[in-house]
Every structure is written in C-alpha cells, then in structure tokens.
Design a protein around this motif. Sequence first.
Motif: not given
Length: 323
Positions: A197-203
């Motif tokens: 997910s984008p959130e995981s990649q940003k993290k």
Amino acid sequence: MKNLRSFLLLATLLALLAPPPPRAGAQEIIDGIAAVVNGDVITFSQVRDVVRAREQQIRQTLSGKELVDQVKTLREGALQDLIDRQLILQAFKKQGLQLPDYVVDEHMQTIIRTDFGGDRAAFQRTLAAQGYTMAQFRDIERDKIVIQAMRRKNLGDTPVVSPGKVEDYYAKNRDTYASDAKMQLRLITLGKNSGESPESQKKMAEEIRQKVKAGGDFGKMAELYSEDSSAAIGGDWGWIDPGTLNEDLSKAAFALDAGEISEVLGFGDSYYLLYSEAKKNAAVKPLQEVRDDIEAKLRQELAQASQEKWLQDLRKKAYIKKY
C-alpha cells in the motif's frame, strides 16, 4: 534574334568545356544554362553535381512543399558559389597571374603520398572508379589552389581585434559561457512494483531516510530497497544537470547541499529519496578563460566580412545573368 541564337549556341559549347568537368562514365546531363558569368557558362547539371549528395539526404527526410523549398534554397546557394568561384578564377587570369606547374605537381604528389601511401596506381584506380581522368582531377585541384590563393591574397593582414571589442562581445554573450549546475546524485524509488500500500511504502521510505541520517550507507539502502533501474549500482545516477530529471524531482535535487538527503517525495504512485554526493553550482567562465576563443571568433567574422566585400566588388564589375 540571330545574335541571340549565336549566343546560345556559343554558351552551349562553352558549357561543355566549363569546369568542373562531367565525370566520365556518369550520365551526362546537358539541360540548359543556369548562369552566365562574363561569358563563361554554368549549367544546371553543374549545380546538380554540387548539391547531389545533400539533396539525396534531405529527400529521405522531407517531402512536399518543405522539400521543394529546401531543394530550391540548396540549389540557389550552390549556383552562387559556382558564380563566385568563376569570378575568382577570372580575376586570377585578368591580373595576369600564373600558377607554376610544379605547385600543382607537388600538390598531387602530396595527395598520393598522404591518402594512398604513395601508390600512384591505387590513386588512378580510385579516380577511374569515380569517373575522373588524371587530367580532369588535376584541373579541379589546380582551380582549388588558385581560389584559395586568391582568397588569401585579398584577405590581407590578419584582422586585429581590440580588447574593447572582446569585452563588449563577452558582456553581450555571457550566457554562452555559462555552465549549468551539476550534482552527483543517488536515488531510491519505492512503490511502483512492490504491491504494498502507498502508506506502507511511505513508511518504509521514512525509515530508510532515518537510517541514512543516522549514518547508514545510502548506496547499500538503494541496493536493498530501490525499484529504480540504478538499484544494482547503489542508485547511482552519476553527474546530472537540471534537465536530467522531471521538473519536480530536479527542483528537489538541486535544493540539496552536498552530503544531504531529501525528504520523502511523493509523485504519482511512487516515493523517492534523493541523496546529493557532490555538487557544482552554475558558473560563468571568466573573461580571461575565453578571451582567446572570442578573439578567434571575431577575427573570423572580420575575415568573412572582408571576403564578402571583395566578392561583392567582383560581382558589381561583372556581367552576371541567372536563368
């Protein structure tokens, strides 16, 4: 009318004798008079001989009106060059000048020695393959020597360029001597192919950034995590200029100082980390570094202007008729 017919008959005969001679073995095209220069005739076939190779190139890339216009411009330029060439040769004869045979002989020997390793037979075979006789080629080279000598003779002394003119040119053309900013960049890209997910990649990108700031090796991180094509070499993009990356990434990259890592940057469906290994700011070369180049350029411009004035004088005194 009788005088006109006599003139055209004479012009046609002169066309057969006018330099450069038609190549033996090639299809000879006698298709009319392109220009008359003090009684010497230049034919359309001579013009086509000059531009043939260039025309073949543009016919492969252009068509329609653009092709017609380009061919017309090309042929007009070639015709003017042939006219000027004839004027120079006529001026040489009019001034009673002569070119010693030994000068042409030495020139021919230099060609054979330099281009054919001294093998005269190989030279003659090459001429024959191109459709020239030795005598024809010798005449062509003789005319070249005469034209070069006349140009040098009428150029006079080397033009002098004053320091003030150099400084004025530099002031008006500073941008010409400006170098773009450059930086040695490393890049990590996350998000395109991971399926996370984008959130995981940003993290993840934030975690990588913190590790680098704590002393981690950006190149090693790029090898482990980056989905960029440069991952195998540690995200190394080498030295780049502002036009290498898209506008957003370039702006962020060139805002970094050497040794600095960017914030996590989100563009489209990906996240990016940029690392500046080294940086060179934009700069303008000082006048002392480019003075010699500017002087040479201005001398060339003065020489060209002098040559053009000389040719204009020859044209004004000549009878020139273009058809």
